[in-house]
Design a protein around this motif. Structure first.
Motif, mmCIF file in Angstrom:
data_model
loop_
_atom_site.group_PDB
_atom_site.id
_atom_site.type_symbol
_atom_site.label_atom_id
_atom_site.label_comp_id
_atom_site.label_asym_id
_atom_site.label_seq_id
_atom_site.Cartn_x
_atom_site.Cartn_y
_atom_site.Cartn_z
ATOM 1 N N UNK A 1 -2.184 8.766 -50.286
ATOM 2 C CA UNK A 1 -3.485 9.215 -49.776
ATOM 3 C C UNK A 1 -3.650 8.827 -48.309
ATOM 4 N N UNK A 2 -3.164 7.650 -47.935
ATOM 5 C CA UNK A 2 -3.233 7.233 -46.535
ATOM 6 C C UNK A 2 -2.375 8.147 -45.662
ATOM 7 N N UNK A 3 -1.192 8.505 -46.146
ATOM 8 C CA UNK A 3 -0.325 9.424 -45.408
ATOM 9 C C UNK A 3 -0.983 10.793 -45.274
ATOM 10 N N UNK B 1 4.018 14.011 -43.403
ATOM 11 C CA UNK B 1 3.413 13.274 -44.514
ATOM 12 C C UNK B 1 4.304 12.156 -45.026
ATOM 13 N N UNK B 2 5.612 12.388 -45.029
ATOM 14 C CA UNK B 2 6.531 11.401 -45.579
ATOM 15 C C UNK B 2 7.257 10.593 -44.509
ATOM 16 N N UNK B 3 7.081 10.965 -43.245
ATOM 17 C CA UNK B 3 7.631 10.176 -42.152
ATOM 18 C C UNK B 3 9.129 10.293 -41.932
ATOM 19 N N UNK B 4 9.750 11.338 -42.446
ATOM 20 C CA UNK B 4 11.182 11.530 -42.225
ATOM 21 C C UNK B 4 11.419 11.937 -40.765
ATOM 22 N N UNK B 5 12.521 11.496 -40.210
ATOM 23 C CA UNK B 5 12.901 11.914 -38.863
ATOM 24 C C UNK B 5 13.509 13.314 -38.933
ATOM 25 N N UNK C 1 -4.235 11.415 -45.246
ATOM 26 C CA UNK C 1 -5.308 11.289 -44.243
ATOM 27 C C UNK C 1 -4.718 11.255 -42.835
ATOM 28 N N UNK C 2 -3.598 10.562 -42.694
ATOM 29 C CA UNK C 2 -2.928 10.477 -41.401
ATOM 30 C C UNK C 2 -2.499 11.870 -40.934
ATOM 31 N N UNK C 3 -1.947 12.650 -41.836
ATOM 32 C CA UNK C 3 -1.515 14.012 -41.496
ATOM 33 C C UNK C 3 -2.718 14.884 -41.152
ATOM 34 N N UNK C 4 -3.793 14.726 -41.895
ATOM 35 C CA UNK C 4 -4.999 15.504 -41.606
ATOM 36 C C UNK C 4 -5.524 15.186 -40.211
ATOM 37 N N UNK C 5 -5.577 13.905 -39.905
ATOM 38 C CA UNK C 5 -6.044 13.509 -38.577
ATOM 39 C C UNK C 5 -5.114 14.025 -37.490
ATOM 40 N N UNK C 6 -3.825 13.995 -37.773
ATOM 41 C CA UNK C 6 -2.853 14.484 -36.801
ATOM 42 C C UNK C 6 -3.059 15.973 -36.537
#
Length: 172
Positions: free
Chosen positions: A83-85, A134-138, A87-92
């Protein structure tokens, strides 16, 4: 034979009895942690799904209660991180759109609009965007996972951002 052994052996009847016995306690645990009925119900279901799916890893040396609440704790942590990820993606996405709000929008509306915008992406582009944002993969990790070039990943991210900006600018 202990309850843990029966569950490990795949005994559906014992698992059902275990669910009926421990479900209220698991639900109460989640309610104390998240104070949200719907989320608590979802987390409780996920906990028992994981208990069943990973029954082969249960230990006969630990009580079922200990193992169940370890699963519950990791389920809670995993869900809160996801859920934090999100929200982070939404903000991004909102930050990247660089558009001013035309009218006030609720958080629920914003989330629905972002989900709809993500769902409007072509499947591969959506997959790449989700893996990245969302998952932070490079880009390199995504390229290896999907067996495509880093440049292709970069291009998909660029096109996804353009499309998301365009779609979301209609809402904000």
């Amino acid at each position: 034979m202990s309850i843990v052994n029966y569950i490990k052996a795949g005994d559906h009847v014992v698992f059902r009895e275990t669910f009926l016995q421990w479900q209220p306690k698991a639900y109460q645990y989640f309610m104390l942690k998240v104070k949200d009925e719907a989320l608590s119900k979802e987390l409780t279901q996920l906990t028992f799904i994981k208990l069943w799916d990973y029954r082969h890893t249960l230990s006969e040396d630990l009580s079922l209660e200990t193992q169940l609440f370890r699963i519950a704790r990791t389920t809670l942590i995993d869900t809160l991180r996801a859920k934090a990820q999100q929200r982070k993606a939404q903000l991004y996405v909102l930050k990247e759109s660089k558009e001013e709000f035309v009218h006030p929008v609720t958080e629920v509306d914003t989330e629905k609009n972002i989900i709809n915008a993500l769902n409007s992406l072509p499947p591969v582009r959506k997959q790449i965007f989700v893996l990245s944002r969302l998952h932070g993969f490079s880009y390199k990790q995504i390229a290896g996972k999907l067996e495509i070039s880093d440049r292709t990943v970069e291009k998909h991210i660029s096109l996804a951002l353009k499309q998301l900006r365009k779609v979301l600018s209609a809402f904000f």
